[in-house]
Design an enzyme around this catalytic site. Sequence first.
Site, short mmCIF file in Angstrom:
data_model
loop_
_atom_site.label_atom_id
_atom_site.label_comp_id
_atom_site.label_asym_id
_atom_site.label_seq_id
_atom_site.Cartn_x
_atom_site.Cartn_y
_atom_site.Cartn_z
N SER A 88 1.05 -1.09 0.35
CA SER A 88 -0.19 0.09 -0.03
C SER A 88 0.73 1.12 0.14
O SER A 88 1.53 1.33 -1.16
CB SER A 88 -1.24 -0.44 0.96
OG SER A 88 -2.09 0.63 0.82
N ASP A 117 -8.67 -6.23 -5.17
CA ASP A 117 -7.92 -4.70 -4.40
C ASP A 117 -7.96 -3.88 -4.61
O ASP A 117 -9.00 -3.35 -5.76
CB ASP A 117 -6.57 -5.58 -5.04
CG ASP A 117 -4.87 -4.81 -3.75
OD1 ASP A 117 -5.52 -3.46 -3.60
OD2 ASP A 117 -4.62 -5.46 -3.62
N HIS A 145 -7.68 -5.95 -1.06
CA HIS A 145 -5.90 -5.71 -0.75
C HIS A 145 -5.48 -5.69 0.65
O HIS A 145 -4.39 -5.20 0.75
CB HIS A 145 -6.72 -3.97 0.52
CG HIS A 145 -5.17 -2.63 -0.29
ND1 HIS A 145 -4.45 -2.69 -1.83
CD2 HIS A 145 -4.79 -2.26 1.04
CE1 HIS A 145 -3.76 -1.65 -0.82
NE2 HIS A 145 -3.79 -0.88 0.36
#
Length: 339
Positions: free
Chosen positions: A137, A283, A310
């Site tokens: 991320s 995601d 995610h």
Amino acid sequence: MIVKPLLVAALALLAVTASAQTALPTDPAADWSVATSEHRVPVEGGKVWVRVNGVIGEGETPVIFIHGGPGGTHVNFGSLLSLADTRPVILYDQLDSGMSDHPENAANWRPERFVAELEAIRKALGGVERWHVIGHSWGSALALEYAAAYPEHTASAVLSGTFLSTSHWITGTNLLIRDLPDDVAATIRACEGPTPPAANVCEPATAAFYAAYNGRPDRPAPTPVMLAYRQRYGGKGFNATLYNAMWGPTEFRASGSLAGYDVSGLLARVDGKRVMFVVGQYDEARLDTVQDFLALTPGAELAVVPGGSHAYITERPEVAEAIFRDWMARKDAQGREGK
């Protein structure tokens, strides 16, 4: 890209439950909290907490995992400590997060300082000439920045749940909102508007977004070991102040210092053969966006985790481990062969 306040609140609730109902594990072999060594490394602004499983200088090339946020913690990487059977595994909390110092000084909240933090850790541990940098991320942006700045110390870079550009991210999340049920999408848009509804209206809609793209309903329940680890090594946990200052109030609106952030241009400066993108099938980091990044990185690879969002590292830990294990083994072998 970002560690979610709602998700963190849920984890905090689970940790409280664990403290009341679950004794800390007594089997060291099954306890994530058993590190080979722990360190407090001086960086600009304070000291960051670092843990190492394995011995630096022994085994294959070390790996460091870079958590998301800004403001998240290392805890969701715990299931990947199994990789320490072949190489040192390094986890840490960024400054103002988790177990690290919390000076709460906004002057520290700059991407270049977070990148320098990584290099300070490498030097402080001693004996780490090169390492694999795996960022998830927000951490994937830091991994790319580090790889571009320190290619001589980067064995490979994994850009997981890939965030490299705020404009791409916001476009992606808004497209994902459009794919939600009409009433949920309409509520989220209203909640992002100038006169949002009450929290009891907005929170369920936001939770529906997370359930679709960041923490699927079929994810495994946290084990007692996971819960106990969060209790013991969660530190001060997620830093909402840092998150809001650098990003903003929600996944769908960037109003902080990262509003104009874009490091996708660095993809042309790194060795694509040493870069891998990894995303979950569902995601928040949309696959089509990541494929655009892939096209900018000749020789790079892409892995997609089936059924993962995610949060695929905690949803599909065996698959995540297998992907990272295979990737690093291949890059290490190529390095020995001089390729």
